[in-house]
Design a protein around this motif. Structure first.
Motif, PDB file in Angstrom:
ATOM      1  N   GLY A   1      12.437   0.930 -11.024  1.00  0.00           N
ATOM      2  CA  GLY A   1      12.501   0.416 -12.266  1.00  0.00           C
ATOM      3  C   GLY A   1      13.649  -0.229 -13.160  1.00  0.00           C
ATOM      4  O   GLY A   1      13.841  -1.386 -13.394  1.00  0.00           O
ATOM      5  N   PHE A   2      14.454   0.116 -11.815  1.00  0.00           N
ATOM      6  CA  PHE A   2      16.347   0.078 -12.487  1.00  0.00           C
ATOM      7  C   PHE A   2      16.199  -1.598 -12.057  1.00  0.00           C
ATOM      8  O   PHE A   2      16.866  -2.626 -12.991  1.00  0.00           O
ATOM      9  CB  PHE A   2      17.293   0.951 -12.456  1.00  0.00           C
ATOM     10  N   LEU A   3      15.658  -1.415 -11.081  1.00  0.00           N
ATOM     11  CA  LEU A   3      15.623  -2.752 -10.012  1.00  0.00           C
ATOM     12  C   LEU A   3      15.241  -3.806 -10.821  1.00  0.00           C
ATOM     13  O   LEU A   3      16.243  -4.984 -10.589  1.00  0.00           O
ATOM     14  CB  LEU A   3      16.105  -2.475  -8.486  1.00  0.00           C
ATOM     15  N   PHE A   4      14.406  -3.682 -10.915  1.00  0.00           N
ATOM     16  CA  PHE A   4      13.659  -4.392 -11.772  1.00  0.00           C
ATOM     17  C   PHE A   4      13.888  -5.470 -12.485  1.00  0.00           C
ATOM     18  O   PHE A   4      14.247  -5.783 -12.855  1.00  0.00           O
ATOM     19  CB  PHE A   4      11.885  -4.350 -11.891  1.00  0.00           C
ATOM     20  N   PHE A   5      14.441  -3.871 -13.454  1.00  0.00           N
ATOM     21  CA  PHE A   5      14.936  -4.678 -15.013  1.00  0.00           C
ATOM     22  C   PHE A   5      15.903  -4.912 -14.638  1.00  0.00           C
ATOM     23  O   PHE A   5      16.686  -6.138 -15.849  1.00  0.00           O
ATOM     24  CB  PHE A   5      15.241  -3.492 -15.820  1.00  0.00           C
TER      25      PHE A   5
ATOM     26  N   LYS B   1       1.077  -0.855   0.214  1.00  0.00           N
ATOM     27  CA  LYS B   1       0.228  -0.144   0.292  1.00  0.00           C
ATOM     28  C   LYS B   1       0.628   1.223  -0.425  1.00  0.00           C
ATOM     29  O   LYS B   1       0.203   2.774  -0.252  1.00  0.00           O
ATOM     30  CB  LYS B   1      -0.548   0.221   1.348  1.00  0.00           C
ATOM     31  N   ASN B   2       2.452   1.166   0.652  1.00  0.00           N
ATOM     32  CA  ASN B   2       3.282   2.892   0.859  1.00  0.00           C
ATOM     33  C   ASN B   2       4.273   2.440  -0.498  1.00  0.00           C
ATOM     34  O   ASN B   2       4.968   3.487   0.144  1.00  0.00           O
ATOM     35  CB  ASN B   2       3.911   2.601   2.135  1.00  0.00           C
ATOM     36  N   PHE B   3       3.462   1.626  -1.767  1.00  0.00           N
ATOM     37  CA  PHE B   3       5.670   1.282  -2.241  1.00  0.00           C
ATOM     38  C   PHE B   3       4.876   2.908  -3.245  1.00  0.00           C
ATOM     39  O   PHE B   3       3.865   3.369  -3.800  1.00  0.00           O
ATOM     40  CB  PHE B   3       4.633   0.065  -3.153  1.00  0.00           C
ATOM     41  N   ARG B   4       6.054   3.020  -3.564  1.00  0.00           N
ATOM     42  CA  ARG B   4       5.793   4.105  -4.276  1.00  0.00           C
ATOM     43  C   ARG B   4       7.246   3.903  -5.912  1.00  0.00           C
ATOM     44  O   ARG B   4       8.075   3.540  -5.487  1.00  0.00           O
ATOM     45  CB  ARG B   4       6.575   6.003  -4.323  1.00  0.00           C
ATOM     46  N   PRO B   5       6.336   4.203  -7.283  1.00  0.00           N
ATOM     47  CA  PRO B   5       7.125   3.840  -8.386  1.00  0.00           C
ATOM     48  C   PRO B   5       7.781   4.533  -8.977  1.00  0.00           C
ATOM     49  O   PRO B   5       8.024   5.729  -8.147  1.00  0.00           O
ATOM     50  CB  PRO B   5       6.282   2.922  -9.189  1.00  0.00           C
ATOM     51  N   THR B   6       9.213   4.512  -8.490  1.00  0.00           N
ATOM     52  CA  THR B   6      10.852   5.288  -8.628  1.00  0.00           C
ATOM     53  C   THR B   6      11.472   4.933  -9.798  1.00  0.00           C
ATOM     54  O   THR B   6      11.335   3.355 -10.330  1.00  0.00           O
ATOM     55  CB  THR B   6      11.735   5.638  -7.545  1.00  0.00           C
ATOM     56  N   ALA B   7      12.319   5.889 -10.813  1.00  0.00           N
ATOM     57  CA  ALA B   7      12.686   5.470 -11.570  1.00  0.00           C
ATOM     58  C   ALA B   7      14.304   3.800 -11.061  1.00  0.00           C
ATOM     59  O   ALA B   7      14.437   3.102 -11.256  1.00  0.00           O
ATOM     60  CB  ALA B   7      14.379   6.120 -11.923  1.00  0.00           C
ATOM     61  N   TRP B   8      14.555   4.187  -9.763  1.00  0.00           N
ATOM     62  CA  TRP B   8      15.780   3.407  -8.992  1.00  0.00           C
ATOM     63  C   TRP B   8      14.686   1.847  -9.023  1.00  0.00           C
ATOM     64  O   TRP B   8      15.367   0.935  -9.375  1.00  0.00           O
ATOM     65  CB  TRP B   8      15.797   3.274  -7.851  1.00  0.00           C
TER      66      TRP B   8
END
Length: 115
Positions: free
Chosen positions: A71-75, A62-69
């Motif tokens: 996204g980079f880690l997921f990738f 619920k408190n997760f905020r997507p950031t560029a970092w």
């Protein structure tokens, strides 16, 4: 008067208060954990720090905020290794199949035979 002196004093005061609270909670916890058993055997001790940790883990999504970092880690941790593995297996299979179809590997030397 140096302006940083006031903030250093405030910071030291807050650190002292935090240390006092930490010591009080530690003493209370040790008093509860080392006391002899009461009428209720196996009584659990409520630890507010552990409860905060469990609650945080329960509401993490619920408190997760997507950031560029993020996204980079997921990738970097999922997309790249998965793609590299798929490419490796596909290339190996195509190379092996090309050798088998062209007749460069004798039937008796194949790993997978029908007979």
């Amino acid at each position: 008067m140096n302006p940083s002196t006031g903030t250093e004093h405030l910071s030291a005061h807050l650190q002292q208060q935090k240390q006092k609270l930490r010591n009080a909670l530690r003493q209370e916890y040790w008093k509860k954990i080392t006391k002899p058993p009461t009428d209720v055997y196996g009584e659990t001790i409520f630890d507010p720090g552990h409860q905060r940790y469990v609650s945080m883990n329960a509401t993490r999504s619920k408190n997760f905020r997507p950031t560029a970092w993020n996204g980079f880690l997921f990738f970097a941790m999922f997309v790249v290794p998965f793609s590299a593995t798929v490419y490796m297996f596909k290339k190996d299979r195509e190379t092996r199949e090309a050798l088998l179809r062209s007749g460069q590997v004798a039937y008796k030397d194949r790993n997978y035979k029908f007979i």
